[in-house]
Motif scaffolding. Structure first.
Motif, PDB file in Angstrom:
ATOM      1  N   HIS A  78       6.123 -19.541  14.073  1.00  8.75           N
ATOM      2  CA  HIS A  78       5.106 -20.299  13.349  1.00  8.75           C
ATOM      3  C   HIS A  78       4.809 -19.657  11.997  1.00  8.75           C
ATOM      4  O   HIS A  78       4.564 -20.367  11.014  1.00  8.75           O
ATOM      5  CB  HIS A  78       3.815 -20.383  14.158  1.00  8.75           C
ATOM      6  CG  HIS A  78       3.891 -21.308  15.321  1.00  8.75           C
ATOM      7  ND1 HIS A  78       2.865 -21.420  16.233  1.00  8.75           N
ATOM      8  CD2 HIS A  78       4.847 -22.170  15.738  1.00  8.75           C
ATOM      9  CE1 HIS A  78       3.191 -22.313  17.151  1.00  8.75           C
ATOM     10  NE2 HIS A  78       4.407 -22.778  16.873  1.00  8.75           N
ATOM     11  N   ASP A  79       4.826 -18.333  11.936  1.00 10.16           N
ATOM     12  CA  ASP A  79       4.536 -17.655  10.683  1.00 10.16           C
ATOM     13  C   ASP A  79       5.613 -17.931   9.642  1.00 10.16           C
ATOM     14  O   ASP A  79       5.342 -17.941   8.443  1.00 10.16           O
ATOM     15  CB  ASP A  79       4.392 -16.148  10.904  1.00 10.16           C
ATOM     16  CG  ASP A  79       3.822 -15.430   9.697  1.00 10.16           C
ATOM     17  OD1 ASP A  79       2.895 -15.974   9.058  1.00 10.16           O
ATOM     18  OD2 ASP A  79       4.301 -14.327   9.391  1.00 10.16           O
ATOM     19  N   ALA A 104      13.249 -13.812  12.853  1.00  8.69           N
ATOM     20  CA  ALA A 104      12.029 -13.042  13.118  1.00  8.69           C
ATOM     21  C   ALA A 104      11.790 -11.977  12.056  1.00  8.69           C
ATOM     22  O   ALA A 104      10.647 -11.557  11.843  1.00  8.69           O
ATOM     23  CB  ALA A 104      12.112 -12.394  14.494  1.00  8.69           C
ATOM     24  N   ALA A 105      12.841 -11.548  11.371  1.00 11.08           N
ATOM     25  CA  ALA A 105      12.709 -10.509  10.349  1.00 11.08           C
ATOM     26  C   ALA A 105      12.323 -11.071   8.982  1.00 11.08           C
ATOM     27  O   ALA A 105      11.986 -10.307   8.089  1.00 11.08           O
ATOM     28  CB  ALA A 105      14.009  -9.723  10.230  1.00 11.08           C
ATOM     29  N   GLN A 106      12.343 -12.388   8.838  1.00 13.04           N
ATOM     30  CA  GLN A 106      12.003 -12.981   7.546  1.00 13.04           C
ATOM     31  C   GLN A 106      10.510 -12.864   7.257  1.00 13.04           C
ATOM     32  O   GLN A 106       9.684 -12.835   8.175  1.00 13.04           O
ATOM     33  CB  GLN A 106      12.399 -14.456   7.515  1.00 13.04           C
ATOM     34  CG  GLN A 106      13.878 -14.680   7.485  1.00 13.04           C
ATOM     35  CD  GLN A 106      14.225 -16.157   7.477  1.00 13.04           C
ATOM     36  OE1 GLN A 106      13.378 -17.010   7.706  1.00 13.04           O
ATOM     37  NE2 GLN A 106      15.483 -16.445   7.218  1.00 13.04           N
ATOM     38  N   GLU A 107      10.203 -12.825   5.977  1.00  9.74           N
ATOM     39  CA  GLU A 107       8.809 -12.809   5.527  1.00  9.74           C
ATOM     40  C   GLU A 107       8.128 -14.111   5.952  1.00  9.74           C
ATOM     41  O   GLU A 107       8.731 -15.180   5.886  1.00  9.74           O
ATOM     42  CB  GLU A 107       8.771 -12.669   4.006  1.00  9.74           C
ATOM     43  CG  GLU A 107       7.395 -12.728   3.391  1.00  9.74           C
ATOM     44  CD  GLU A 107       6.592 -11.455   3.597  1.00  9.74           C
ATOM     45  OE1 GLU A 107       5.357 -11.533   3.511  1.00  9.74           O
ATOM     46  OE2 GLU A 107       7.193 -10.405   3.848  1.00  9.74           O
ATOM     47  N   GLY A 108       6.892 -14.028   6.372  1.00  7.39           N
ATOM     48  CA  GLY A 108       6.130 -15.212   6.740  1.00  7.39           C
ATOM     49  C   GLY A 108       5.753 -16.036   5.520  1.00  7.39           C
ATOM     50  O   GLY A 108       5.792 -15.556   4.384  1.00  7.39           O
ATOM     51  N   THR A 109       5.373 -17.263   5.768  1.00  5.00           N
ATOM     52  CA  THR A 109       4.960 -18.155   4.696  1.00  5.00           C
ATOM     53  C   THR A 109       3.652 -17.651   4.090  1.00  5.00           C
ATOM     54  O   THR A 109       2.683 -17.412   4.811  1.00  5.00           O
ATOM     55  CB  THR A 109       4.759 -19.579   5.236  1.00  5.00           C
ATOM     56  OG1 THR A 109       5.948 -19.980   5.906  1.00  5.00           O
ATOM     57  CG2 THR A 109       4.429 -20.549   4.135  1.00  5.00           C
ATOM     58  N   PRO A 119      -1.804 -14.698   8.427  1.00  8.39           N
ATOM     59  CA  PRO A 119      -2.358 -13.465   9.007  1.00  8.39           C
ATOM     60  C   PRO A 119      -2.416 -12.309   8.013  1.00  8.39           C
ATOM     61  O   PRO A 119      -3.165 -11.363   8.201  1.00  8.39           O
ATOM     62  CB  PRO A 119      -1.411 -13.146  10.161  1.00  8.39           C
ATOM     63  CG  PRO A 119      -0.185 -13.928   9.929  1.00  8.39           C
ATOM     64  CD  PRO A 119      -0.559 -15.082   9.056  1.00  8.39           C
ATOM     65  N   LYS A 120      -1.642 -12.383   6.945  1.00 15.10           N
ATOM     66  CA  LYS A 120      -1.684 -11.349   5.917  1.00 15.10           C
ATOM     67  C   LYS A 120      -2.481 -11.816   4.702  1.00 15.10           C
ATOM     68  O   LYS A 120      -2.444 -11.179   3.659  1.00 15.10           O
ATOM     69  CB  LYS A 120      -0.261 -11.006   5.459  1.00 15.10           C
ATOM     70  CG  LYS A 120       0.495 -10.125   6.417  1.00 15.10           C
ATOM     71  CD  LYS A 120       1.902  -9.846   5.931  1.00 15.10           C
ATOM     72  CE  LYS A 120       1.925  -8.860   4.821  1.00 15.10           C
ATOM     73  NZ  LYS A 120       3.303  -8.446   4.465  1.00 15.10           N
ATOM     74  N   GLY A 121      -3.197 -12.916   4.824  1.00 15.23           N
ATOM     75  CA  GLY A 121      -3.893 -13.510   3.695  1.00 15.23           C
ATOM     76  C   GLY A 121      -4.858 -12.580   2.991  1.00 15.23           C
ATOM     77  O   GLY A 121      -4.914 -12.538   1.763  1.00 15.23           O
ATOM     78  N   ALA A 122      -5.625 -11.812   3.742  1.00  9.97           N
ATOM     79  CA  ALA A 122      -6.600 -10.917   3.133  1.00  9.97           C
ATOM     80  C   ALA A 122      -5.905  -9.809   2.346  1.00  9.97           C
ATOM     81  O   ALA A 122      -6.399  -9.365   1.314  1.00  9.97           O
ATOM     82  CB  ALA A 122      -7.508 -10.315   4.201  1.00  9.97           C
TER      83      ALA A 122
END
Length: 141
Positions: A78-79, A104-109, A119-122
């Motif tokens: 999903h990420d 799975a190793a790719q950077e998330g959107t 999840p890394k938004g902050a």
């Protein structure tokens, strides 16, 4: 260890997103625990005999973390803005597992997507009134 426990707390959560660190730290700690339990199975005589590398302890552990493993893999897909059904790519002999590792190793959107907030938004954009990263002590990757 925090990432491993966080995944276990979300025992059967299949919606939302999981960042790379959450997924790979869970995989790492799960592999370490599996190896230790396999060794204990051999030492305690709880293995299944023959050339089998598993025994009762490692089998019970595998069953206990089956749903969290599926859940974190789905959230990882999903990420990357893919459906959770992409985990079934593991069923393709030989290349499926390798293909899944690459996904799975790719950077998330970056930013929100159809599966939820980043999840890394902050860390990426900084929250309102935040001067630094959301998780002190963890380097951003």
């Amino acid at each position: 260890m925090q990432w491993y426990i966080d995944v276990l707390k979300k025992y059967a959560v299949f919606d939302g997103r999981a960042r790379r660190k959450e997924y790979w730290m869970f995989v790492l700690f799960s592999a370490i625990v599996s190896i230790i339990l396999s060794i204990l199975d051999k030492i305690l005589g709880l293995d299944f005999g023959g050339n089998s590398s598993s025994g009762w302890l490692s089998t019970l552990y595998s069953l206990a973390v089956l749903l969290p493993t599926i859940g974190v893999a789905i959230r990882r897909m999903h990420d990357t803005n893919r459906s959770g059904w992409w985990i079934l790519i593991n069923l393709i002999p030989c290349v499926g597992f390798i293909w899944f590792i690459v996904l799975a190793a790719q950077e998330g959107t970056a930013g929100d997507n159809q599966y939820g907030p980043d999840p890394k938004g902050a860390e990426r954009f900084g929250g309102p009134g935040q001067a630094g990263p959301a998780e002190p002590g963890y380097p951003t990757v």
